[in-house]
Design a protein around this motif. Structure first.
Motif, PDB file in Angstrom:
ATOM      1  N   LEU A  85      -9.222  -5.862  -6.906  1.00 54.60           N
ATOM      2  CA  LEU A  85      -7.986  -7.064  -7.434  1.00 54.60           C
ATOM      3  C   LEU A  85      -7.401  -8.197  -5.959  1.00 54.60           C
ATOM      4  O   LEU A  85      -7.075  -7.541  -4.758  1.00 54.60           O
ATOM      5  CB  LEU A  85      -6.445  -6.399  -7.811  1.00 54.60           C
ATOM      6  N   PRO A  86      -7.778  -9.589  -6.411  1.00 52.05           N
ATOM      7  CA  PRO A  86      -6.996 -10.297  -5.207  1.00 52.05           C
ATOM      8  C   PRO A  86      -5.330 -10.078  -5.046  1.00 52.05           C
ATOM      9  O   PRO A  86      -4.852 -10.916  -6.179  1.00 52.05           O
ATOM     10  CB  PRO A  86      -7.613 -11.755  -5.629  1.00 52.05           C
ATOM     11  N   PHE A  87      -4.557 -10.079  -4.157  1.00 52.19           N
ATOM     12  CA  PHE A  87      -3.640 -10.059  -3.649  1.00 52.19           C
ATOM     13  C   PHE A  87      -3.196 -10.884  -2.971  1.00 52.19           C
ATOM     14  O   PHE A  87      -4.218 -11.026  -1.924  1.00 52.19           O
ATOM     15  CB  PHE A  87      -3.312  -8.433  -3.471  1.00 52.19           C
ATOM     16  N   LYS A  88      -2.143 -11.504  -2.973  1.00 49.31           N
ATOM     17  CA  LYS A  88      -2.044 -12.887  -2.352  1.00 49.31           C
ATOM     18  C   LYS A  88      -0.873 -12.254  -0.579  1.00 49.31           C
ATOM     19  O   LYS A  88      -0.253 -11.192  -1.550  1.00 49.31           O
ATOM     20  CB  LYS A  88      -0.630 -13.557  -2.498  1.00 49.31           C
ATOM     21  N   VAL A  89      -1.005 -12.308  -0.047  1.00 49.31           N
ATOM     22  CA  VAL A  89      -0.134 -11.719   0.704  1.00 49.31           C
ATOM     23  C   VAL A  89       0.634 -12.449   1.800  1.00 49.31           C
ATOM     24  O   VAL A  89      -0.480 -13.740   1.954  1.00 49.31           O
ATOM     25  CB  VAL A  89      -0.716 -10.389   1.867  1.00 49.31           C
ATOM     26  N   SER A  90       2.003 -12.609   2.132  1.00 50.14           N
ATOM     27  CA  SER A  90       2.470 -13.201   3.182  1.00 50.14           C
ATOM     28  C   SER A  90       2.834 -12.273   4.841  1.00 50.14           C
ATOM     29  O   SER A  90       2.955 -11.587   4.173  1.00 50.14           O
ATOM     30  CB  SER A  90       3.195 -14.526   2.996  1.00 50.14           C
ATOM     31  N   PRO A  91       3.979 -12.841   5.890  1.00 51.35           N
ATOM     32  CA  PRO A  91       3.933 -11.853   6.453  1.00 51.35           C
ATOM     33  C   PRO A  91       5.715 -11.592   5.995  1.00 51.35           C
ATOM     34  O   PRO A  91       5.951 -10.456   6.462  1.00 51.35           O
ATOM     35  CB  PRO A  91       4.819 -13.322   7.281  1.00 51.35           C
ATOM     36  N   ALA A  92       5.817 -12.047   4.907  1.00 51.85           N
ATOM     37  CA  ALA A  92       7.034 -10.953   3.918  1.00 51.85           C
ATOM     38  C   ALA A  92       6.593  -9.575   3.519  1.00 51.85           C
ATOM     39  O   ALA A  92       7.380  -9.098   3.374  1.00 51.85           O
ATOM     40  CB  ALA A  92       7.558 -11.853   3.078  1.00 51.85           C
ATOM     41  N   ALA A 130       2.415  -1.275  -7.962  1.00 53.20           N
ATOM     42  CA  ALA A 130       3.009  -2.310  -9.237  1.00 53.20           C
ATOM     43  C   ALA A 130       1.508  -2.510 -10.374  1.00 53.20           C
ATOM     44  O   ALA A 130       0.983  -1.859 -11.242  1.00 53.20           O
ATOM     45  CB  ALA A 130       4.161  -2.298  -9.904  1.00 53.20           C
ATOM     46  N   LEU A 131       0.914  -3.637  -9.859  1.00 50.28           N
ATOM     47  CA  LEU A 131       0.166  -4.018 -10.438  1.00 50.28           C
ATOM     48  C   LEU A 131      -1.294  -3.361 -10.330  1.00 50.28           C
ATOM     49  O   LEU A 131      -1.928  -3.338 -11.802  1.00 50.28           O
ATOM     50  CB  LEU A 131       0.284  -5.623 -10.174  1.00 50.28           C
ATOM     51  N   SER A 132      -1.417  -2.419 -10.077  1.00 50.56           N
ATOM     52  CA  SER A 132      -2.472  -1.793  -9.681  1.00 50.56           C
ATOM     53  C   SER A 132      -2.551  -0.592 -11.386  1.00 50.56           C
ATOM     54  O   SER A 132      -3.556  -0.409 -11.866  1.00 50.56           O
ATOM     55  CB  SER A 132      -3.239  -1.410  -8.086  1.00 50.56           C
ATOM     56  N   LEU A 133      -1.459   0.155 -10.688  1.00 54.44           N
ATOM     57  CA  LEU A 133      -0.636   0.554 -12.318  1.00 54.44           C
ATOM     58  C   LEU A 133      -1.157   0.114 -13.471  1.00 54.44           C
ATOM     59  O   LEU A 133      -1.621   0.210 -14.680  1.00 54.44           O
ATOM     60  CB  LEU A 133       0.128   1.190 -11.701  1.00 54.44           C
ATOM     61  N   ALA A 134      -0.067  -1.862 -14.033  1.00 53.77           N
ATOM     62  CA  ALA A 134      -0.368  -1.708 -14.334  1.00 53.77           C
ATOM     63  C   ALA A 134      -1.911  -2.461 -15.146  1.00 53.77           C
ATOM     64  O   ALA A 134      -2.107  -2.408 -16.294  1.00 53.77           O
ATOM     65  CB  ALA A 134       0.757  -3.261 -14.536  1.00 53.77           C
ATOM     66  N   HIS A 135      -2.777  -2.697 -14.528  1.00 55.18           N
ATOM     67  CA  HIS A 135      -4.118  -2.626 -14.895  1.00 55.18           C
ATOM     68  C   HIS A 135      -4.571  -2.028 -15.118  1.00 55.18           C
ATOM     69  O   HIS A 135      -5.299  -1.913 -16.436  1.00 55.18           O
ATOM     70  CB  HIS A 135      -4.914  -3.452 -12.822  1.00 55.18           C
ATOM     71  N   GLU A 136      -4.398  -0.376 -14.628  1.00 54.52           N
ATOM     72  CA  GLU A 136      -5.008   0.831 -15.270  1.00 54.52           C
ATOM     73  C   GLU A 136      -4.606   1.431 -16.470  1.00 54.52           C
ATOM     74  O   GLU A 136      -5.041   1.518 -17.356  1.00 54.52           O
ATOM     75  CB  GLU A 136      -5.492   1.218 -14.204  1.00 54.52           C
ATOM     76  N   ARG A 137      -2.676   0.478 -16.961  1.00 53.61           N
ATOM     77  CA  ARG A 137      -2.744   1.115 -18.091  1.00 53.61           C
ATOM     78  C   ARG A 137      -0.983  -0.047 -18.694  1.00 53.61           C
ATOM     79  O   ARG A 137      -0.337   0.191 -18.409  1.00 53.61           O
ATOM     80  CB  ARG A 137      -1.424   2.716 -17.314  1.00 53.61           C
ATOM     81  N   PRO A 138      -1.792  -0.773 -18.957  1.00 57.00           N
ATOM     82  CA  PRO A 138      -1.048  -2.234 -20.053  1.00 57.00           C
ATOM     83  C   PRO A 138      -0.187  -2.157 -20.458  1.00 57.00           C
ATOM     84  O   PRO A 138       1.018  -2.156 -20.636  1.00 57.00           O
ATOM     85  CB  PRO A 138      -2.538  -2.628 -20.254  1.00 57.00           C
ATOM     86  N   VAL A 154       6.711 -13.080  -3.431  1.00 60.23           N
ATOM     87  CA  VAL A 154       5.038 -12.890  -3.735  1.00 60.23           C
ATOM     88  C   VAL A 154       4.313 -11.693  -4.222  1.00 60.23           C
ATOM     89  O   VAL A 154       3.683 -11.832  -5.074  1.00 60.23           O
ATOM     90  CB  VAL A 154       4.550 -12.044  -2.211  1.00 60.23           C
ATOM     91  N   ALA A 155       5.331 -10.606  -5.250  1.00 60.71           N
ATOM     92  CA  ALA A 155       4.896  -9.902  -5.831  1.00 60.71           C
ATOM     93  C   ALA A 155       4.654 -10.579  -7.208  1.00 60.71           C
ATOM     94  O   ALA A 155       3.948 -10.132  -7.909  1.00 60.71           O
ATOM     95  CB  ALA A 155       5.754  -8.378  -5.820  1.00 60.71           C
ATOM     96  N   ALA A 156       5.966 -11.484  -7.208  1.00 64.97           N
ATOM     97  CA  ALA A 156       5.695 -11.797  -8.769  1.00 64.97           C
ATOM     98  C   ALA A 156       4.701 -12.793  -8.577  1.00 64.97           C
ATOM     99  O   ALA A 156       4.482 -13.315 -10.042  1.00 64.97           O
ATOM    100  CB  ALA A 156       7.537 -12.577  -8.547  1.00 64.97           C
ATOM    101  N   GLN A 157       4.963 -13.683  -8.133  1.00 62.89           N
ATOM    102  CA  GLN A 157       3.437 -14.717  -7.907  1.00 62.89           C
ATOM    103  C   GLN A 157       2.296 -13.948  -7.949  1.00 62.89           C
ATOM    104  O   GLN A 157       0.897 -14.073  -8.533  1.00 62.89           O
ATOM    105  CB  GLN A 157       3.232 -14.952  -6.355  1.00 62.89           C
ATOM    106  N   ASN A 158       2.077 -12.290  -7.460  1.00 63.54           N
ATOM    107  CA  ASN A 158       0.550 -11.871  -7.519  1.00 63.54           C
ATOM    108  C   ASN A 158       0.553 -11.480  -8.828  1.00 63.54           C
ATOM    109  O   ASN A 158      -0.251 -11.399  -9.456  1.00 63.54           O
ATOM    110  CB  ASN A 158       0.872 -10.004  -7.299  1.00 63.54           C
ATOM    111  N   ALA A 159       1.725 -10.921  -9.174  1.00 60.28           N
ATOM    112  CA  ALA A 159       1.851 -10.987 -11.601  1.00 60.28           C
ATOM    113  C   ALA A 159       1.493 -11.612 -12.021  1.00 60.28           C
ATOM    114  O   ALA A 159       0.641 -11.399 -12.969  1.00 60.28           O
ATOM    115  CB  ALA A 159       2.839  -9.864 -11.140  1.00 60.28           C
ATOM    116  N   GLN A 160       1.500 -13.324 -11.650  1.00 61.27           N
ATOM    117  CA  GLN A 160       1.179 -13.836 -13.217  1.00 61.27           C
ATOM    118  C   GLN A 160      -0.037 -14.331 -12.627  1.00 61.27           C
ATOM    119  O   GLN A 160      -0.909 -14.701 -13.229  1.00 61.27           O
ATOM    120  CB  GLN A 160       1.593 -14.798 -11.805  1.00 61.27           C
ATOM    121  N   LEU A 162      -2.466 -12.260 -11.734  1.00 61.21           N
ATOM    122  CA  LEU A 162      -3.071 -11.564 -12.186  1.00 61.21           C
ATOM    123  C   LEU A 162      -3.628 -11.405 -13.407  1.00 61.21           C
ATOM    124  O   LEU A 162      -3.754 -10.731 -14.230  1.00 61.21           O
ATOM    125  CB  LEU A 162      -3.135  -9.950 -11.339  1.00 61.21           C
ATOM    126  N   LYS A 163      -2.441 -12.173 -14.302  1.00 61.44           N
ATOM    127  CA  LYS A 163      -2.096 -11.972 -15.555  1.00 61.44           C
ATOM    128  C   LYS A 163      -1.437 -10.056 -15.927  1.00 61.44           C
ATOM    129  O   LYS A 163      -2.088 -10.447 -16.981  1.00 61.44           O
ATOM    130  CB  LYS A 163      -3.213 -12.539 -16.230  1.00 61.44           C
TER     131      LYS A 163
END
Length: 282
Positions: A85-92, A130-138, A154-160, A162-163
């Motif tokens: 899955l493509p994740f956005k990352v930053s120095p945070a 969390a999002l990898s688990l969510a992707h596999e077990r919706p 950053v995590a919330a942006q990734n959730a958005q 990745l839908k």
């Protein structure tokens, strides 16, 4: 007369420049140029004889300079793949590592695929676990906690992106934001480096709070294990990533706090990386 370099020459020159600074100079050089040119990495080979525009060559030189100065490739490109899955990352946030996929893999095997389960991800960072688990077990109900507002953003942006809206994000330290809740699985990749660990020198660009636990490196792991049983249903699991020398200590801590069926799994390099146990008390 100015000589225009080809893609192949540009990558080779960058590789040579990065050799003293990176364990994977060729890969880094290719990823950075592919990102700059908006191409898949595989296209660099096919188009190796094409010229690199002077303005792209100048911009690329700046990227290589940043990498040579210690910035992770993921921070420069702003992205990192994890669990395909493509994740956005930053120095945070900590850059997601391939070895953490071992934690996800074994966590998925702990609970019935079709069960309605509640999961807690502690120290979620970019949300990769969390999002990898969510992707596999919706249908799983997943709560993800971090003590950094910037990391949760950053995590919330990734959730958005990745839908995957079914993850609930909480701000707090470990269990403080879920005081009365229980879960079927608690999962964490907490800080586990000791304050004087020599490995920190190579990780200086990443957030220290996501890396350093304390004088011994076991402080965060110990704190999580000590409180986990109070937030697990009977039969619930605690799954932890840890350092390659910490498996025995983590297993002993789990045993001391009443966990059973304790087992350790190694990463792809054969190093002990994940230890888990089941809470059997009512």
């Amino acid at each position: 007369m100015t000589t225009v370099a080809t893609i192949a020459e540009t990558v080779k020159n960058a590789e040579l420049a990065l050799q003293p600074h990176s364990e994977s100079p060729r890969l880094d050089a290719e990823l950075l140029l592919a990102t700059l040119l908006g191409l898949p990495r595989s296209a660099l080979i096919v188009r190796g004889n094409e010229s690199v525009a002077l303005h792209d060559e100048s911009a690329y030189a700046e990227l290589i300079k940043r990498r040579a100065n210690g910035a992770p490739v993921a921070y420069i490109t702003g992205k990192r793949e994890f669990w395909s899955l493509p994740f956005k990352v930053s120095p945070a946030v900590l850059v997601p590592r391939p070895e953490t996929e071992i934690l996800v893999e074994h966590a998925l095997a702990l609970l019935p695929r079709d069960a309605q389960c509640s999961i807690l991800d502690l120290g979620t960072g970019s949300g990769a676990i969390a999002l990898s688990l969510a992707h596999e077990r919706p249908h799983w109900a997943i709560t993800a906690v971090d003590n950094s507002p910037a990391a949760l953003a950053v995590a919330a942006q990734n959730a958005q992106r990745l839908k995957l809206p079914q993850v609930t994000w909480r701000l707090g330290s470990w269990f403080d934001s879920v005081p009365l809740e229980r879960f079927h699985l608690i999962i964490a990749n907490p800080p586990y480096l000791a304050a004087q660990d020599p490995a920190l020198k190579a990780l200086r660009a990443e957030p220290a709070g996501a890396l350093v636990s304390g004088p011994t490196g076991l402080e965060a792991l110990s704190a999580i294990i000590a409180r986990a049983a109070g937030h697990l249903y009977a039969g619930g699991w605690l799954a932890l990533e840890h350092g390659i020398t910490q498996a025995q200590d983590v297993a002993q801590l789990l045993e001391q706090h009443g966990f059973d069926s304790i087992r350790t799994y190694s990463d792809l390099s054969g190093r002990p990386r994940v230890t888990l146990g089941v809470h059997t008390q009512h």
